[in-house]
Each structure stands twice: as structure tokens, then as C-alpha cells.
Design an enzyme around this catalytic site. Structure first.
Site, PDB file in Angstrom:
ATOM      1  N   LYS A 114       0.823  -1.218   0.000  1.00 13.30           N
ATOM      2  CA  LYS A 114       0.000   0.000   0.000  1.00 13.30           C
ATOM      3  C   LYS A 114       0.852   1.260   0.000  1.00 13.30           C
ATOM      4  O   LYS A 114       0.502   2.247  -0.640  1.00 13.30           O
ATOM      5  CB  LYS A 114      -0.975   0.004   1.182  1.00 13.30           C
ATOM      6  CG  LYS A 114      -2.034  -1.066   1.028  1.00 13.30           C
ATOM      7  CD  LYS A 114      -3.306  -0.780   1.779  1.00 13.30           C
ATOM      8  CE  LYS A 114      -4.333  -1.855   1.435  1.00 13.30           C
ATOM      9  NZ  LYS A 114      -5.452  -1.943   2.336  1.00 13.30           N
ATOM     10  N   LYS A 197      -5.456 -11.615  -6.270  1.00 11.87           N
ATOM     11  CA  LYS A 197      -6.579 -12.109  -5.467  1.00 11.87           C
ATOM     12  C   LYS A 197      -7.816 -11.254  -5.677  1.00 11.87           C
ATOM     13  O   LYS A 197      -7.714 -10.052  -5.925  1.00 11.87           O
ATOM     14  CB  LYS A 197      -6.190 -12.180  -3.986  1.00 11.87           C
ATOM     15  CG  LYS A 197      -6.499 -10.948  -3.173  1.00 11.87           C
ATOM     16  CD  LYS A 197      -6.388 -11.199  -1.683  1.00 11.87           C
ATOM     17  CE  LYS A 197      -6.822  -9.929  -0.960  1.00 11.87           C
ATOM     18  NZ  LYS A 197      -7.975 -10.033  -0.118  1.00 11.87           N
ATOM     19  N   LYS A 200     -12.483  -6.982  -2.327  1.00 12.33           N
ATOM     20  CA  LYS A 200     -13.682  -6.139  -2.436  1.00 12.33           C
ATOM     21  C   LYS A 200     -13.355  -4.669  -2.589  1.00 12.33           C
ATOM     22  O   LYS A 200     -14.215  -3.885  -2.956  1.00 12.33           O
ATOM     23  CB  LYS A 200     -14.657  -6.408  -1.287  1.00 12.33           C
ATOM     24  CG  LYS A 200     -14.167  -6.103   0.107  1.00 12.33           C
ATOM     25  CD  LYS A 200     -15.290  -6.371   1.101  1.00 12.33           C
ATOM     26  CE  LYS A 200     -14.811  -7.123   2.335  1.00 12.33           C
ATOM     27  NZ  LYS A 200     -13.741  -6.462   3.081  1.00 12.33           N
TER      28      LYS A 200
HETATM   29  P1  ATP Z   1     -10.072  -5.402   1.133  1.00 12.49           P
HETATM   30  O1  ATP Z   1      -9.839  -5.406  -0.333  1.00 12.49           O
HETATM   31  O2  ATP Z   1     -10.831  -4.217   1.631  1.00 12.49           O
HETATM   32  O3  ATP Z   1      -8.869  -5.786   1.940  1.00 12.49           O
HETATM   33  P2  ATP Z   1     -10.904  -8.100   1.119  1.00 12.49           P
HETATM   34  O4  ATP Z   1     -11.896  -8.486   0.102  1.00 12.49           O
HETATM   35  O5  ATP Z   1      -9.486  -8.488   0.925  1.00 12.49           O
HETATM   36  O6  ATP Z   1     -11.079  -6.582   1.345  1.00 12.49           O
HETATM   37  P3  ATP Z   1     -11.046  -8.509   4.023  1.00 12.49           P
HETATM   38  O7  ATP Z   1     -12.134  -7.867   4.785  1.00 12.49           O
HETATM   39  O8  ATP Z   1      -9.691  -7.885   4.074  1.00 12.49           O
HETATM   40  O9  ATP Z   1     -11.463  -8.662   2.487  1.00 12.49           O
HETATM   41  O10 ATP Z   1     -10.939 -10.035   4.412  1.00 12.49           O
HETATM   42  C1  ATP Z   1     -11.943 -10.817   5.036  1.00 12.49           C
HETATM   43  C2  ATP Z   1     -11.569 -12.277   4.958  1.00 12.49           C
HETATM   44  O11 ATP Z   1     -11.692 -12.736   3.590  1.00 12.49           O
HETATM   45  C3  ATP Z   1     -10.121 -12.571   5.344  1.00 12.49           C
HETATM   46  O12 ATP Z   1     -10.078 -13.746   6.119  1.00 12.49           O
HETATM   47  C4  ATP Z   1      -9.414 -12.773   4.047  1.00 12.49           C
HETATM   48  O13 ATP Z   1      -8.306 -13.625   4.151  1.00 12.49           O
HETATM   49  C5  ATP Z   1     -10.513 -13.408   3.210  1.00 12.49           C
HETATM   50  N1  ATP Z   1     -10.310 -13.153   1.765  1.00 12.49           N
HETATM   51  C6  ATP Z   1     -10.299 -11.944   1.157  1.00 12.49           C
HETATM   52  N2  ATP Z   1     -10.115 -12.077  -0.167  1.00 12.49           N
HETATM   53  C7  ATP Z   1      -9.994 -13.417  -0.400  1.00 12.49           C
HETATM   54  C8  ATP Z   1      -9.792 -14.190  -1.574  1.00 12.49           C
HETATM   55  N3  ATP Z   1      -9.670 -13.630  -2.766  1.00 12.49           N
HETATM   56  N4  ATP Z   1      -9.737 -15.538  -1.464  1.00 12.49           N
HETATM   57  C9  ATP Z   1      -9.867 -16.129  -0.248  1.00 12.49           C
HETATM   58  N5  ATP Z   1     -10.051 -15.454   0.903  1.00 12.49           N
HETATM   59  C10 ATP Z   1     -10.116 -14.110   0.841  1.00 12.49           C
END
Ligand code: ATP
Ligand code: LTN
Length: 334
Positions: A114, A197, A200
Site C-alpha cells: 500500500k 486475489k 472487495k
Molecule cells: P479489502 O480489499 O478491503 O482488503 P478483502 O476483500 O481483501 O477486502 P477482508 O475484509 O480484508 O477482504 O478479508 C476478510 C476475509 O476474507 C479474510 O479472512 C481474508 O483472508 C478473506 N479473503 C479476502 N479475499 C480473499 C480471496 N480472494 N480468497 C480467499 N479469501 C479471501
């Protein structure tokens, strides 16, 4: 016999979760409620690191709670709460910050990515201290296991190091937690860029399967997923990252194994396979979307659930914090 404890959190960084959040994390949360003493939180303080609009943050936080309930999180079988409503999280985070080396925190990949992306002058200090707040989330509850996706492995390692460091410096206080990271589904990739990956808070939503998106939109996104030029539906991450990602998704939601699926689509092209993936995804998510919308229609019910959750969580968190303060030499109020 007492049940082992789990804790996990999810950020309200978008209105809808994406499919990776479910397959990598929340699906396990739902299963673990039965066998474990489970604590789950929406980590709204962590979401502040991306400087959200206040109205959006409030809306996304409630939508996150409603989605967790719609996906099967049951407040009768776990403690569901908002991180910001249990003040001990910030208090223990400070103690964790005073235990973490500057170099150690600088090596966290999330911070490096970041800060590189926006530059050192624009990245907020909260991105730097993010892992110490996460360690506090986990350690306050003396969690044995932490169900998360693969991307969180480094954060769990730091949490373990900090817990062990505290224990050796001040006497045994914390349970050393373990990551609960499954092999299948622990990393779901972006449909448009199957080497990154699914996330969101991605810049473009075109590669995300959003839990609350319409069936039409998700179908369209899956049918336009990037795949290689071949024809064979075969799991091969190096040669066929796009098809392998779709195979993971299809297998997780249909309950069929990857090899069964390869046989099912033997001799058929990518078009047929993508249509089948879209159908499984849409049918799986349809009731979740409807239930989420229903729950959002009753904010009083949601806030009652959160109040009960905050009370249950605080009862545990305040006990750990009091012990920590005592051990490190702070004087409690008379
Ligand atoms: P941001 O982009 O805001 O970080 P994010 O989609 O990565 O959001 P988080 O809220 O950071 O989501 O993560 C919530 C949970 O979802 C965590 O346990 C994270 O490891 C899991 N997770 C997020 N993205 C993935 C993915 N692409 N595949 C599997 N697990 C995921
Ligand atoms: N950093 C995590 C979210 C998170 C978390 C936690 C996960 C914050 N606190 C405690 C497990 C346990 C992420 O998914 N990005």
C-alpha cells in the site's frame, strides 16, 4: 469439556462481500460455530485505514452484519459484534504497538504494497499499525484458532510472535493462536486478472463476484472471465490460471470435486463450463441476497444483535486487558 475458541474479522470496505471472502473465510466461520466458542467481528476500525465516507461506512457496516447473518452466522451460536463498540481493542493495540519493532512492522507485505502504491507521504499511519490492531483483536479473546484466507498468513505470524514475546517478557498471559487456513478456496482470484486475489476494494469491480450483485451482472462477469486460448477444462494453475480459478469456485459451491468436474466437462468447451459456473454461483447466492435485503429492512433487530454481541465480547476482552495492564505495571483505578 470447554470448546476451543475461534475469532475472526472482516472489513466493511464495500457494500457487498466478494466470493473470496465467503470461500476463504466466512464459510469456515459458519462451520466452526458448532464445534467452537466463536467470536466474529466486523472490523470497522480497520476499515478507517481506507478513509471511507462516513455515510458509506455506516451503511457498509450494517450491510456486512446482515450478510454475515444471511450467510449462516447465528448469534445464538456465536458472538457477533462491531470492533469499535468494544473499546479494549484500541487499548490493547497500543500495548502491541509498544512491543513491535519498527523494522518488523515495515516488513509487512500489506504495508509495503500500500505504501508503494500511494507513496510514503500519502499512506496513513493506520496502514502501518493495522497488524498490531489485528493482533489485539485476536489476543483479547485468547483465541486458539483464526479462520482466514491465505493473504492473512503473515498477520497471524506476527500475532503469534507478539503473543510469545509478551508471554516471555511479562509471564504467560496470552494463548498463542494458530491460523485456520484451508487449502481449497483459501485464495480466489480476480476474474479479469487471475493472478491477483479477488478483493472487495479492487479498483475495478469487473473481476469480482459480489454476493449482493444481481444474477444478471454476476452471470455476465463470469461469462467474460479471462481464460487462456486452449479448450480443455483442466486444473493447472501455471498454464490455466483463469480456468483453475473457475474450477475452484465451481467445486466449492457444487460440492463436486475438481477431478469429477474435469470429467464432467471433458470434451466440452469453455463456454459450456462458464455457463455452468454462472448457474451454480447465481443459485447459491440468490437466497443470500434476498435474506440480506430483508434483514436490512429491520435495523432495530440488527442493533439488538450487535448490542448483545458487544456485551458478550466486552466481558471477555475487559478481563484480558485488566490482566495485561497489571502485568505491564499500569496502576488500576481505586
Ligand atoms: P479489502 O480489499 O478491503 O482488503 P478483502 O476483500 O481483501 O477486502 P477482508 O475484509 O480484508 O477482504 O478479508 C476478510 C476475509 O476474507 C479474510 O479472512 C481474508 O483472508 C478473506 N479473503 C479476502 N479475499 C480473499 C480471496 N480472494 N480468497 C480467499 N479469501 C479471501
Ligand atoms: N486483516 C483482516 C481482517 C481482520 C481480522 C482480524 C481477521 C482484522 N482483525 C482478526 C482475523 C482476526 C483482513 O481480512 N484483511
Amino acid at each position: 469439556m470447554t470448546k476451543p475458541r475461534v475469532l475472526s474479522g472482516i472489513q466493511p470496505t464495500n457494500g457487498s462481500f466478494q466470493l473470496g471472502n465467503y470461500l476463504g473465510a466466512v464459510k469456515q466461520w459458519v462451520e466452526l460455530q458448532q464445534s467452537h466458542d466463536a467470536f466474529y467481528c466486523v472490523v470497522d476500525l480497520h476499515a478507517l485505514t481506507s478513509s471511507p465516507d462516513p455515510k458509506e461506512l455506516r451503511k457498509n457496516t450494517l450491510t456486512s452484519v446482515a450478510q454475515l447473518l444471511a450467510l449462516g452466522i447465528d448469534p445464538e451460536h456465536c458472538t457477533l459484534f462491531l470492533q469499535s463498540q468494544v473499546y479494549e481493542h484500541n487499548q490493547l493495540a497500543w500495548v502491541m504497538e509498544c512491543l513491535t519493532g519498527f523494522g518488523e512492522a515495515s516488513r509487512m507485505t500489506q504495508f509495503k504494497d500500500k505504501s508503494q502504491k500511494v507513496g510514503n507521504d500519502r499512506v496513513v499511519v493506520g496502514v502501518f499499525t493495522y497488524p498490531m490492531l489485528m493482533a489485539a483483536d485476536i489476543l483479547l479473546y485468547q483465541a486458539d484458532q483464526v479462520p482466514v484466507g491465505e493473504d492473512q498468513r503473515q498477520h497471524i505470524e506476527l500475532t503469534r510472535d507478539l503473543a510469545a514475546r509478551f508471554n516471555s517478557q511479562y509471564g504467560k498471559t496470552f494463548t498463542i493462536p494458530e491460523g485456520y487456513i484451508l487449502k481449497a478456496g483459501a485464495k480466489i482470484y480476480d476474474l479479469q486478472d487471475p493472478t491477483s486475489k479477488m478483493s472487495k476494494s479492487a479498483e475495478s469491480m469487473s473481476g469480482l463476484i459480489e454476493i449482493l450483485d444481481t444474477p444478471e451482472s454476476n452471470t455476465k462477469k463470469i461469462k467474460s472471465a479471462v481464460t487462456d486460448t486452449g479448450r480443455e477444462v483442466r486444473f493447472d494453475v501455471a498454464e490455466k490460471p483463469g480456468i483453475s480459478n473457475l474450477l475452484t469456485i465451481y467445486s466449492a459451491l457444487s460440492g463436486k470435486s475438481i477431478s469429477e468436474t474435469e470429467i464432467e466437462f471433458d470434451g466440452k468447451g469453455y463456454g459450456d463450463f462458464k455457463s455452468a459456473v454462472a448457474e451454480v454461483v447465481v443459485e447459491y447466492l440468490r437466497p443470500v441476497r434476498l435474506r440480506t435485503l430483508e434483514l436490512l429492512d429491520d435495523p432495530t433487530h440488527l442493533s439488538a444483535i450487535l448490542e448483545t454481541g458487544a456485551q458478550k465480547a466486552q466481558a471477555v476482552a475487559s478481563k484480558t486487558l485488566a490482566e495485561v495492564y497489571e502485568r505491564i505495571g499500569l496502576i488500576s483505578r481505586a
